[in-house]
Design an enzyme around this catalytic site. Structure first.
Site, PDB file in Angstrom:
ATOM      1  N   GLU A 169     -43.615 -44.095  18.426  1.00 31.22           N
ATOM      2  CA  GLU A 169     -44.900 -43.411  18.259  1.00 31.22           C
ATOM      3  C   GLU A 169     -44.827 -41.898  18.442  1.00 31.22           C
ATOM      4  O   GLU A 169     -45.431 -41.342  19.375  1.00 31.22           O
ATOM      5  CB  GLU A 169     -45.931 -44.021  19.228  1.00 31.22           C
ATOM      6  N   TRP A 196     -48.947 -46.228  31.386  1.00 24.16           N
ATOM      7  CA  TRP A 196     -48.980 -44.764  31.294  1.00 24.16           C
ATOM      8  C   TRP A 196     -50.109 -44.167  32.135  1.00 24.16           C
ATOM      9  O   TRP A 196     -50.267 -44.566  33.283  1.00 24.16           O
ATOM     10  CB  TRP A 196     -49.060 -44.320  29.816  1.00 24.16           C
ATOM     11  N   GLU A 240     -45.607 -53.512  17.403  1.00 19.54           N
ATOM     12  CA  GLU A 240     -46.404 -53.802  18.599  1.00 19.54           C
ATOM     13  C   GLU A 240     -47.786 -54.244  18.142  1.00 19.54           C
ATOM     14  O   GLU A 240     -48.312 -53.732  17.148  1.00 19.54           O
ATOM     15  CB  GLU A 240     -46.608 -52.565  19.504  1.00 19.54           C
ATOM     16  N   TRP A 262     -47.161 -56.998  22.298  1.00 17.22           N
ATOM     17  CA  TRP A 262     -47.204 -56.161  23.499  1.00 17.22           C
ATOM     18  C   TRP A 262     -48.187 -56.781  24.469  1.00 17.22           C
ATOM     19  O   TRP A 262     -49.358 -56.833  24.154  1.00 17.22           O
ATOM     20  CB  TRP A 262     -47.623 -54.729  23.128  1.00 17.22           C
ATOM     21  N   HIS A 300     -38.728 -44.111  24.228  1.00 11.56           N
ATOM     22  CA  HIS A 300     -40.140 -44.483  24.385  1.00 11.56           C
ATOM     23  C   HIS A 300     -40.739 -43.576  25.464  1.00 11.56           C
ATOM     24  O   HIS A 300     -41.121 -44.040  26.549  1.00 11.56           O
ATOM     25  CB  HIS A 300     -40.262 -45.964  24.735  1.00 11.56           C
TER      26      HIS A 300
HETATM   27  C1  GBH Z   1     -48.703 -48.399  22.599  1.00 13.26           C
HETATM   28  O1  GBH Z   1     -49.360 -47.285  22.038  1.00 13.26           O
HETATM   29  C2  GBH Z   1     -47.503 -47.907  23.404  1.00 13.26           C
HETATM   30  O2  GBH Z   1     -46.338 -47.867  22.588  1.00 13.26           O
HETATM   31  C3  GBH Z   1     -47.228 -48.739  24.618  1.00 13.26           C
HETATM   32  O3  GBH Z   1     -46.298 -48.069  25.420  1.00 13.26           O
HETATM   33  C4  GBH Z   1     -48.525 -49.019  25.338  1.00 13.26           C
HETATM   34  O4  GBH Z   1     -48.310 -49.710  26.536  1.00 13.26           O
HETATM   35  C5  GBH Z   1     -49.404 -49.831  24.402  1.00 13.26           C
HETATM   36  O5  GBH Z   1     -49.694 -49.081  23.270  1.00 13.26           O
HETATM   37  C6  GBH Z   1     -50.746 -50.252  24.986  1.00 13.26           C
HETATM   38  O6  GBH Z   1     -51.566 -49.145  25.193  1.00 13.26           O
HETATM   39  O7  GBH Z   1     -57.282 -43.722  25.759  1.00 13.26           O
HETATM   40  O8  GBH Z   1     -58.687 -43.295  23.873  1.00 13.26           O
HETATM   41  O9  GBH Z   1     -57.281 -41.554  24.724  1.00 13.26           O
HETATM   42  C7  GBH Z   1     -50.512 -47.555  21.278  1.00 13.26           C
HETATM   43  C8  GBH Z   1     -51.150 -46.241  20.846  1.00 13.26           C
HETATM   44  C9  GBH Z   1     -51.908 -44.180  21.769  1.00 13.26           C
HETATM   45  C10 GBH Z   1     -53.199 -46.128  22.022  1.00 13.26           C
HETATM   46  C11 GBH Z   1     -52.696 -43.482  22.875  1.00 13.26           C
HETATM   47  C12 GBH Z   1     -53.982 -45.457  23.120  1.00 13.26           C
HETATM   48  C13 GBH Z   1     -54.866 -43.397  23.912  1.00 13.26           C
HETATM   49  C14 GBH Z   1     -56.255 -43.478  23.397  1.00 13.26           C
HETATM   50  N1  GBH Z   1     -51.865 -45.613  21.960  1.00 13.26           N
HETATM   51  N2  GBH Z   1     -54.037 -44.028  22.895  1.00 13.26           N
HETATM   52  S1  GBH Z   1     -57.461 -42.973  24.539  1.00 13.26           S
END
Ligand code: GBH
Length: 486
Positions: free
Chosen positions: A174, A445, A387, A437, A128
């Site tokens: 992912e 992150w 998730e 989740w 992950h």
């Molecule tokens: C999950 O990804 C992850 O697997 C997990 O680790 C994380 O904590 C969880 O979501 C909650 O976020 O900010 O508009 O640029 C979900 C897919 C991909 C969604 C990256 C957010 C960034 C979009 N994620 N994305 S933005």
């Protein structure tokens, strides 16, 4: 895909498992303890100025490395049936390859035994995002096919150590996200002079080879195990009924989910759109690689949080051009899409940058979403919602504990999500489990601790890091009290 109604009772079958999820770097802390090697996320959080929204690191985070026993007990106390967690690769193999750290093996063994003791099904993800730094430094991590052998060797260590008690495995979380994160910030990681525009796809190639080989090795060692990987992405809705918007939606599926799912579930190779883009710089898969890739999953696992509207740019959907001078990868994936929540009448989550709120409470679209996944990729394989979850708006600005623990929008997200899932199941979509989740607030992150997905609040200002159930956790548990067949 046979659309026989399978579940007209609107209840979850007895063997349906509902669970909660977390991931190694986000929850463990203990970043330097017991021989853990560094991962790229230690560099991103410690060294890259401005990379993390609130300048935090996950050195301590939820301290799950030391507090896992109470964490599992607290989850079990609400009747949760499954706990999905990640192994930290650089804890188990501090250099990504070579010596195995037995302290880490003992640690995860105890997490697994604790789950079993509490009658909670352990579900393990191998990767992950916290790539061992040594692999990034040595050959560029996922940019190089060298990673394939190292990933498979790591998977073997994990299967051998835990496979007698763990039946549910996810290889990678992912890949769309972590591959699109290449290139990594150039000042902090060795630059292997690969054009930025190619890097995500080199990563994708390594992922398909690594996943599929780890799948085959895993099935040979654990014939009864379920092995898959975690897809992600929102449901893609055309903004209008124009043919251009339909093209935009198809483009988005092709370069997101389809990038990995078409090879794994349909053909053994990339779809035509991706192939046209990558053929000038990626070697083609060999016949035997294609055979290994095709069918290398026992379920269709999707991190299915939300939905978005897609539309074609005014100039129409153009061919993807291999633009190596592009500052970042070209967004063939996206054409154009709008985050406008107004279009869907959705509530917007607090998850991200206010300018790009990717997360909507779009639970009304979930049945269509699940049908799409079933019809397009899963076919006869079961679907796992690996998730789903929501970040309560304004939660970070609350100060009173009683207010923090009252999260009505997240609660209604879970409630409505369960109903929508039951609707899809009543229409014949075979969902076998879901993982919310997240079990508690954790390191989100690049957003640091400022976005909260937890069904438990963690008071990060108290060194004891006390956990408290939020109302949404009770709502989630209640859905199964009501709807699960006894
Ligand atoms: C999950 O990804 C992850 O697997 C997990 O680790 C994380 O904590 C969880 O979501 C909650 O976020 O900010 O508009 O640029 C979900 C897919 C991909 C969604 C990256 C957010 C960034 C979009 N994620 N994305 S933005």
């Amino acid at each position: 895909h046979p659309m026989e109604p399978k579940n007209e009772s609107w209840s979850f079958p007895k063997d349906f498992w509902w669970g909660v999820a977390g991931a190694s770097y986000q929850i463990e802390g203990a970043a330097k303890a017991d021989g853990r090697g560094p991962s790229i996320w230690d560099v991103l959080s410690h060294r890259v100025a401005g990379f993390i929204h609130d300048n935090t690191t996950a050195d301590i985070s939820d301290n799950n490395y030391y507090m896992y026993k109470q964490d599992i007990a607290r989850v079990a106390a609400l009747g949760v049936k499954a706990y999905s967690f990640t192994l930290s690769w650089s804890r188990i193999m501090p250099f990504g390859r070579g010596p195995v750290n037995e302290v880490a093996i003992a640690h995860y063994n105890d997490i697994i035994s604790t789950c079993i003791e509490y009658d909670v099904i352990p579900m393990v993800t191998l990767f992950h995002w916290d790539l061992p730094l040594a692999l990034q430094d040595t050959y560029g991590g996922w940019l190089s096919e060298n990673i394939v052998g190292d990933f498979v060797a790591y998977a073997k260590v994990a299967y051998a150590a835990f496979g007698d008690r763990v039946d549910h495995w996810f290889t990678v979380n992912e890949p769309i996200v972590f591959c699109n994160d290449y290139p990594l910030p150039a000042m902090y990681f060795k630059n292997f002079s690969i054009p930025n525009a190619h890097q995500p796809f080199l990563c994708g190639q390594s992922v398909l080879l690594s996943h599929s080989q780890a799948y085959q090795v895993g099935k040979a060692m654990m014939p009864n195990a379920t092995i898959s990987y975690k897809n992600n992405g929102g449901y893609k809705i055309p903004q209008t009924n124009s043919s251009d918007d339909a093209l935009a939606v198809q483009r988005a599926w092709d370069f997101n989910e389809g990038w990995f799912s078409d090879p794994i579930f349909l053909t053994g190779d990339y779809n035509a759109a991706v192939k046209a883009y990558v053929s000038s710089f990626l070697r083609p898969f060999t016949a035997s690689e294609k055979q290994t890739i095709l069918g290398s999953a026992d379920s269709y696992a999707h991190d299915a949080y939300t939905a978005q509207f897609y539309f074609a740019p005014d100039s129409g959907v153009q061919a993807c051009i291999d633009n190596t001078t592009h500052p970042l990868y070209p967004t063939c994936a996206n054409t154009s899409y709008t985050y406008s929540a107004q279009d869907g009448g959705w509530l917007v989550g607090a998850a991200a940058d206010p300018l790009s709120p990717w997360l909507h409470k779009a639970t009304d679209w979930l049945p269509a979403f699940l049908h799409y996944l079933a019809d397009t990729w899963a076919k006869d394989l079961p679907i796992v919602v690996s998730e789903f979850g929501f970040a309560e708006p304004f939660e970070s600005s609350k100060t009173l504990l009683q207010d923090i623990l009252y999260d009505p929008i997240r609660s209604s997200y879970f409630h409505d999500y369960m109903r929508a899932m039951l609707m899809a199941m009543s229409e014949g979509v075979n969902v076998v489990g879901c993982l919310a989740w997240s079990l508690y607030d954790n390191y989100e992150w690049a957003t640091g601790f400022s976005a909260k997905f937890g069904m438990q609040y963690v008071n990060f200002t108290d060194p004891a890091l006390p956990r408290y159930y939020k109302a949404s956790f009770f709502e989630y548990a209640r859905a199964f009290e009501i709807y699960q067949e006894k």
